[in-house]
Motif scaffolding. Structure first.
Motif, PDB file in Angstrom:
ATOM      1  N   ILE A 303      31.147   4.602   5.266  1.00 16.47           N
ATOM      2  CA  ILE A 303      31.775   4.268   6.317  1.00 16.47           C
ATOM      3  C   ILE A 303      30.912   4.386   7.675  1.00 16.47           C
ATOM      4  N   LEU A 304      30.850   3.321   8.275  1.00 16.83           N
ATOM      5  CA  LEU A 304      29.730   3.332   9.452  1.00 16.83           C
ATOM      6  C   LEU A 304      30.799   2.887  10.645  1.00 16.83           C
ATOM      7  N   LEU A 305      30.243   3.578  11.705  1.00 20.42           N
ATOM      8  CA  LEU A 305      30.794   3.286  13.055  1.00 20.42           C
ATOM      9  C   LEU A 305      29.800   3.317  14.109  1.00 20.42           C
ATOM     10  N   TYR A 314      39.448   5.125  12.550  1.00 22.34           N
ATOM     11  CA  TYR A 314      39.539   5.357  11.479  1.00 22.34           C
ATOM     12  C   TYR A 314      39.703   4.205  10.483  1.00 22.34           C
ATOM     13  N   PRO A 315      38.582   3.605  10.049  1.00 27.46           N
ATOM     14  CA  PRO A 315      38.589   2.474   9.262  1.00 27.46           C
ATOM     15  C   PRO A 315      39.462   2.654   7.848  1.00 27.46           C
ATOM     16  N   SER A 316      40.390   1.409   7.418  1.00 29.24           N
ATOM     17  CA  SER A 316      41.103   1.282   6.417  1.00 29.24           C
ATOM     18  C   SER A 316      40.208   1.083   5.188  1.00 29.24           C
ATOM     19  N   ASP A 337      37.604  11.643  13.507  1.00 27.36           N
ATOM     20  CA  ASP A 337      37.735  12.736  12.733  1.00 27.36           C
ATOM     21  C   ASP A 337      37.809  12.203  11.297  1.00 27.36           C
ATOM     22  N   ILE A 338      37.249  10.989  10.969  1.00 22.80           N
ATOM     23  CA  ILE A 338      37.284  10.487   9.669  1.00 22.80           C
ATOM     24  C   ILE A 338      36.279  11.209   8.578  1.00 22.80           C
ATOM     25  N   LYS A 350      29.534  13.848   6.170  1.00 20.52           N
ATOM     26  CA  LYS A 350      29.517  13.145   7.403  1.00 20.52           C
ATOM     27  C   LYS A 350      28.180  13.444   8.206  1.00 20.52           C
ATOM     28  N   CYS A 351      27.940  12.488   8.959  1.00 18.46           N
ATOM     29  CA  CYS A 351      26.617  12.695   9.807  1.00 18.46           C
ATOM     30  C   CYS A 351      27.008  11.779  11.040  1.00 18.46           C
TER      31      CYS A 351
END
Length: 402
Positions: A303-305, A314-316, A337-338, A350-351
């Motif tokens: 998951i990347l943002l 908060y990607p589905s 907060d994902i 996470k990072c």
């Protein structure tokens, strides 16, 4: 009840899997009459039309191109959308009296439609807040903060919040953000109503089936497969994905699969063509069923943002990873907060987006601890069952009528 759902998702088959179609089928299966209003963009050359499918009414409204088009048409299409929807509803659904209006962002330009239905039918208005616009466009330098367009869309955003009886947010961080940045919104009307899905009835793949799917895509049979699937656009900060691929190009036992489409696909394609990585594959989209099969054959979801985001996305795409018992690595901005929820509940790492050292460490951990990532994947599946099914979302919404 009679339920009206407004969306800009191109829904053509209500039986397809997705966060909106799954939820609408849940309402139907609970005995409600469901009406969906969805666009048919001008590229498809189809007129506005109402049809029935498996007990759901689907009103397709002819619009300008709203997605995967240049910014001018997208902006004009978004501005004109509520008038087009309102006209289509008045013409095609004039005899239906609605008890509940559900609508998702994007866009934020449904306020006229909401107020019309509320006034006409005394309906309850529930916003499914999936996108905080226009701030996300400001974060990505697509709009100038305080500029004419920003002020216009910010006014529309506030009007939509005011017209809504309840605002359902994807996560606690989203609730906190909406309340902190919109003092006029009463905290009592903001709650968590997360992205959710209907669980598939398909059994977990056997080892033979996993190998067969990997062989189909010429993927290594034993390596730890990391998959990034879905939209390939600016919000995902895909420059960092390229950094991750570059930093891990010599790592034995790791293989990366990138699949999807979007505005940043050409950038990724150019990098793949130039570098021809031995442990990575780029696929330009796949049919939903084929993509779902590919996910089942992978080990870790990415998951990347973009690091510049000040809003808590908060990607589905998380849901398909959890459903297939895969842990996730979330490389994101500091506000969402994902990643924190994934770590706290034992199904992810996470990072910060841009922290290549931490990302390499997470990749190494997954490659060297296959037993542990299987355990994390089961934790994610258990969390999904408890928190992210359409029954859960349905109960959150329907409690306002109990």
């Amino acid at each position: 009840m009679n339920i009206l759902f407004l969306t800009i998702s191109n829904i053509t088959d209500i039986n397809e899997r997705g966060i909106y179609t799954d939820l609408m089928r849940q309402f139907r299966d609970k005995g409600h009459k469901v009406y969906i209003v969805s666009p048919t963009e001008r590229r498809y050359k189809q007129p506005t039309a109402l049809r029935q499918q498996d007990g759901i009414s689907l009103l397709k409204v002819k619009t300008l191109n709203l997605q995967k088009t240049h910014v001018v048409e997208k902006g004009m299409g978004t501005i004109l959308l509520e008038n087009k929807y309102l006209a289509a509803i008045k013409k095609n659904l004039s005899k239906a009296k609605f008890d509940l209006i559900l609508y998702s962002t994007p866009p934020i330009t449904f306020e006229k439609v909401i107020r019309y239905i509320k006034s006409r039918d005394h309906a309850f208005a529930y916003l499914l807040l999936k996108d905080i616009f226009p701030q996300n466009a400001v974060d990505l330098n697509m709009l100038s903060k305080g500029g004419l367009l920003h002020r216009y869309f910010r006014k529309k955003e506030k009007a939509l919040y005011a017209a809504s009886d309840i605002i359902g947010c994807m996560s606690p961080a989203n609730v906190e953000y909406v309340c902190r940045h919109n003092a006029e919104v009463m905290p009592s009307k903001v709650e968590v109503c997360p992205n959710s899905i209907t669980l598939s009835n398909e059994a977990v793949l056997t080892a033979t089936e996993r190998l067969s799917i990997r062989s189909k895509h010429q993927l290594p049979p034993e390596d730890t497969l990391f998959i990034y699937g879905g939209n390939l656009g600016k919000p995902q900060g895909l420059g960092f994905l390229i950094e991750v691929l570059e930093a891990n190009k010599n790592r034995k036992g790791a293989y990366f699969v990138v699949v999807g489409s979007g505005t940043e696909f050409p950038m990724l394609q150019k990098w793949f063509e130039t570098n021809n990585p031995a442990n990575a594959l780029l696929l330009k989209g796949l049919p939903k069923a084929e993509y779902d099969d590919l996910v089942k054959a992978c080990d870790v979801g990415l998951i990347l943002l973009d690091s510049k985001f000040t809003i808590p996305n908060y990607p589905s795409r998380l849901l398909s990873y959890l459903e297939n018992r895969m842990p996730v690595i979330a490389a994101t901005d500091i506000n969402t907060d994902i990643g924190a929820i994934a770590e706290e509940n034992g199904y992810g790492l996470k990072c910060l987006s841009g922290d290549i050292k931490a990302m390499k460490k997470h990749v190494q951990f997954c490659c060297e601890n296959k037993g542990r990532i299987e355990e994390m994947g089961q934790n994610g599946y258990d969390f999904l069952i408890t928190n992210y099914t359409v029954q859960h979302s349905y109960d959150i919404i329907i409690k306002h009528f109990m």
